[in-house]
Design a protein around this motif. Structure first.
Motif, PDB file in Angstrom:
ATOM      1  N   ALA A 156       0.815  -1.220   0.000  1.00 17.67           N
ATOM      2  CA  ALA A 156       0.000   0.000   0.000  1.00 17.67           C
ATOM      3  C   ALA A 156       0.841   1.259   0.000  1.00 17.67           C
ATOM      4  N   VAL A 215      -1.137   3.590  -2.429  1.00 19.79           N
ATOM      5  CA  VAL A 215      -2.060   4.570  -1.838  1.00 19.79           C
ATOM      6  C   VAL A 215      -1.404   5.400  -0.744  1.00 19.79           C
ATOM      7  N   THR A 270     -13.222   4.231   1.314  1.00 20.72           N
ATOM      8  CA  THR A 270     -12.585   3.750   0.086  1.00 20.72           C
ATOM      9  C   THR A 270     -11.224   3.130   0.395  1.00 20.72           C
ATOM     10  N   GLU A 313      -9.799  -0.830   0.132  1.00 22.22           N
ATOM     11  CA  GLU A 313      -8.567  -1.206  -0.558  1.00 22.22           C
ATOM     12  C   GLU A 313      -7.677  -2.042   0.353  1.00 22.22           C
ATOM     13  N   ARG A 369      -9.096  -5.470   0.413  1.00 23.14           N
ATOM     14  CA  ARG A 369      -8.863  -6.174  -0.857  1.00 23.14           C
ATOM     15  C   ARG A 369      -7.430  -6.698  -0.923  1.00 23.14           C
TER      16      ARG A 369
END
Length: 409
Positions: free
Chosen positions: A371, A375, A388, A392, A395
């Protein structure tokens, strides 16, 4: 952010002799203890709403015992059971996540936020926006969105009162006129069921073994977090947001007797601590009745009987989750959001037998590594941004667990 208890800002909702109260997560361990505290002082509280995710029978019983006006079940498939159990009582019923958020928007003096995991964030924010003070038992609210949470609370001029025994201990130990002199805040850990276990024993640990906490009776998710010491990592993050203090001045000590729940070290060398038996009704009562103190039907601490209080530093080799959580704290809100999401998925995978105990922290660390490059640095300035990023993180964790399962097969 917690405001110091010795700095009242005029008469507030928490000064009222009789308070309106909603309990979110009423059938969990915190909710059950909250109900017990309320029933000890029945004339002090009017219950607006009680909620649960799926335990319709227990929710109905709680609603009747507390005289709640409304009962809301998160799982719509359990609505008819709840409706049948409450038929003729006059208690309103509803179901579904949106109904829980709507219930959180009902005006009350104090909302007990005890829904487990990230699912508790949206209703807690709704309660804040409605002007309710928050008795916060859901640390994931701060871990997922601490900055956003504090901004919303400040905008609504509500107080956040920490229910976790460790944070409530710090709340009680802070001196209003000496906040500038705080040198260090320390929270304690029991060490969980594997405090003295070897890495090999931990590698072979079963969910049943990990769920056997030596001191506290808790739900499965928080029990596993205690076993890995991820709960202490989450509590460090929560303490950072509650008390506006950086990672370098936050510490954890293992204290197997669970008598000293937290302490504050001041710049003159003084240490102020809160002690008590391991009973969640004590911090719950403190928050529900603050700034007053009322009698509780809890065992009293007898230090002569306890005899010895011991402390030790946590072993980061055997409990790497604590190190991973501190790193996430130092990287910011986006990282703690991913940490929490990945941990929730990994804990459930362990409980389901999909991964081993030691793979919980390893999964979370691997997800954070991925990540960071995808992100990392995401701004969490809205609830949608928070949710959101949470999706993620889940996921990525599910993808890693699934890929490991395929390789093993």
């Amino acid at each position: 952010m917690v405001r110091s208890p010795a700095q009242p800002e005029g008469r507030t909702r928490t000064d009222k002799a009789r308070r309106t109260l909603s309990i979110f997560g009423a059938t969990g361990s915190i909710g059950v203890s909250t109900a017990d505290v309320v029933l000890q002082h029945r004339d002090s509280f009017d219950i607006e709403v009680v909620t649960a995710q799926s335990r319709a029978e227990e929710l109905a019983e709680t609603a009747i015992r507390l005289g709640a006006k409304h009962a809301v079940i998160g799982d719509p498939d359990r609505l008819e059971v709840l409706r049948a159990r409450l038929a003729g009582t006059g208690i309103g019923v509803a179901a579904g996540p949106a109904a829980i958020v709507e219930a959180a928007s009902r005006p009350v003096d104090l909302a007990v936020a005890a829904i487990v995991g990230a699912a508790g964030l949206e209703p807690t924010l709704a309660a804040i926006d409605a002007g309710a003070d928050i008795a916060l038992a859901n640390k994931e609210c701060m871990v997922c969105a601490g900055g956003l949470f504090n901004r919303r609370a400040a905008a609504a001029s509500v107080r956040v009162l920490p229910v976790d025994s460790e944070h409530d201990a710090i709340f009680q130990s802070l001196e209003a006129n000496n906040l500038h002199a705080v040198e260090r805040i320390t929270i304690t850990a029991s060490g969980g069921p594997f405090r003295t276990a070897t890495l090999d024993e931990m590698r072979r640990a079963t969910p049943a073994e990990a769920l056997k906490h030596p001191r506290w009776a808790m739900g499965p998710k928080i029990s596993i977090d205690s076993a890995t010491m991820m709960n202490k990592g989450l509590e460090l993050i929560e303490a950072h947001h509650l008390f506006d203090i950086g990672s370098a001045r936050l510490d954890v000590l293992v204290h197997p007797q669970s008598i000293v729940h937290g302490f504050v070290t001041y710049s003159d060398g003084s240490v102020v601590a809160q002690l008590g038996v391991a009973d969640m009704r004590i911090p719950i009562s403190h928050c529900l009745n603050w700034p007053r103190r009322v009698e509780t039907a809890t065992p009293r601490l007898d230090l002569a009987t306890v005899g010895t209080l011991s402390f030790e530093k946590p072993d980061l080799q055997r409990f790497p989750a604590l190190r991973v959580a501190r790193t996430a704290l130092e990287n910011g809100d986006w990282a703690t959001n991913i940490l929490n999401a990945a941990n929730e998925v990994a804990v459930q995978a362990f409980l389901d037998g999909a991964i081993g105990y030691l793979e919980i922290a390893a999964t979370v660390e691997a997800v954070l590594d991925v990540a960071t490059g995808t992100v990392g640095g995401t701004e969490l300035d809205t609830l949608e941004a928070v949710l959101t990023l949470d999706r993620e993180g889940r996921r990525l964790a599910a993808e890693r667990i699934d890929s490991r399962g395929r390789r093993a097969g």
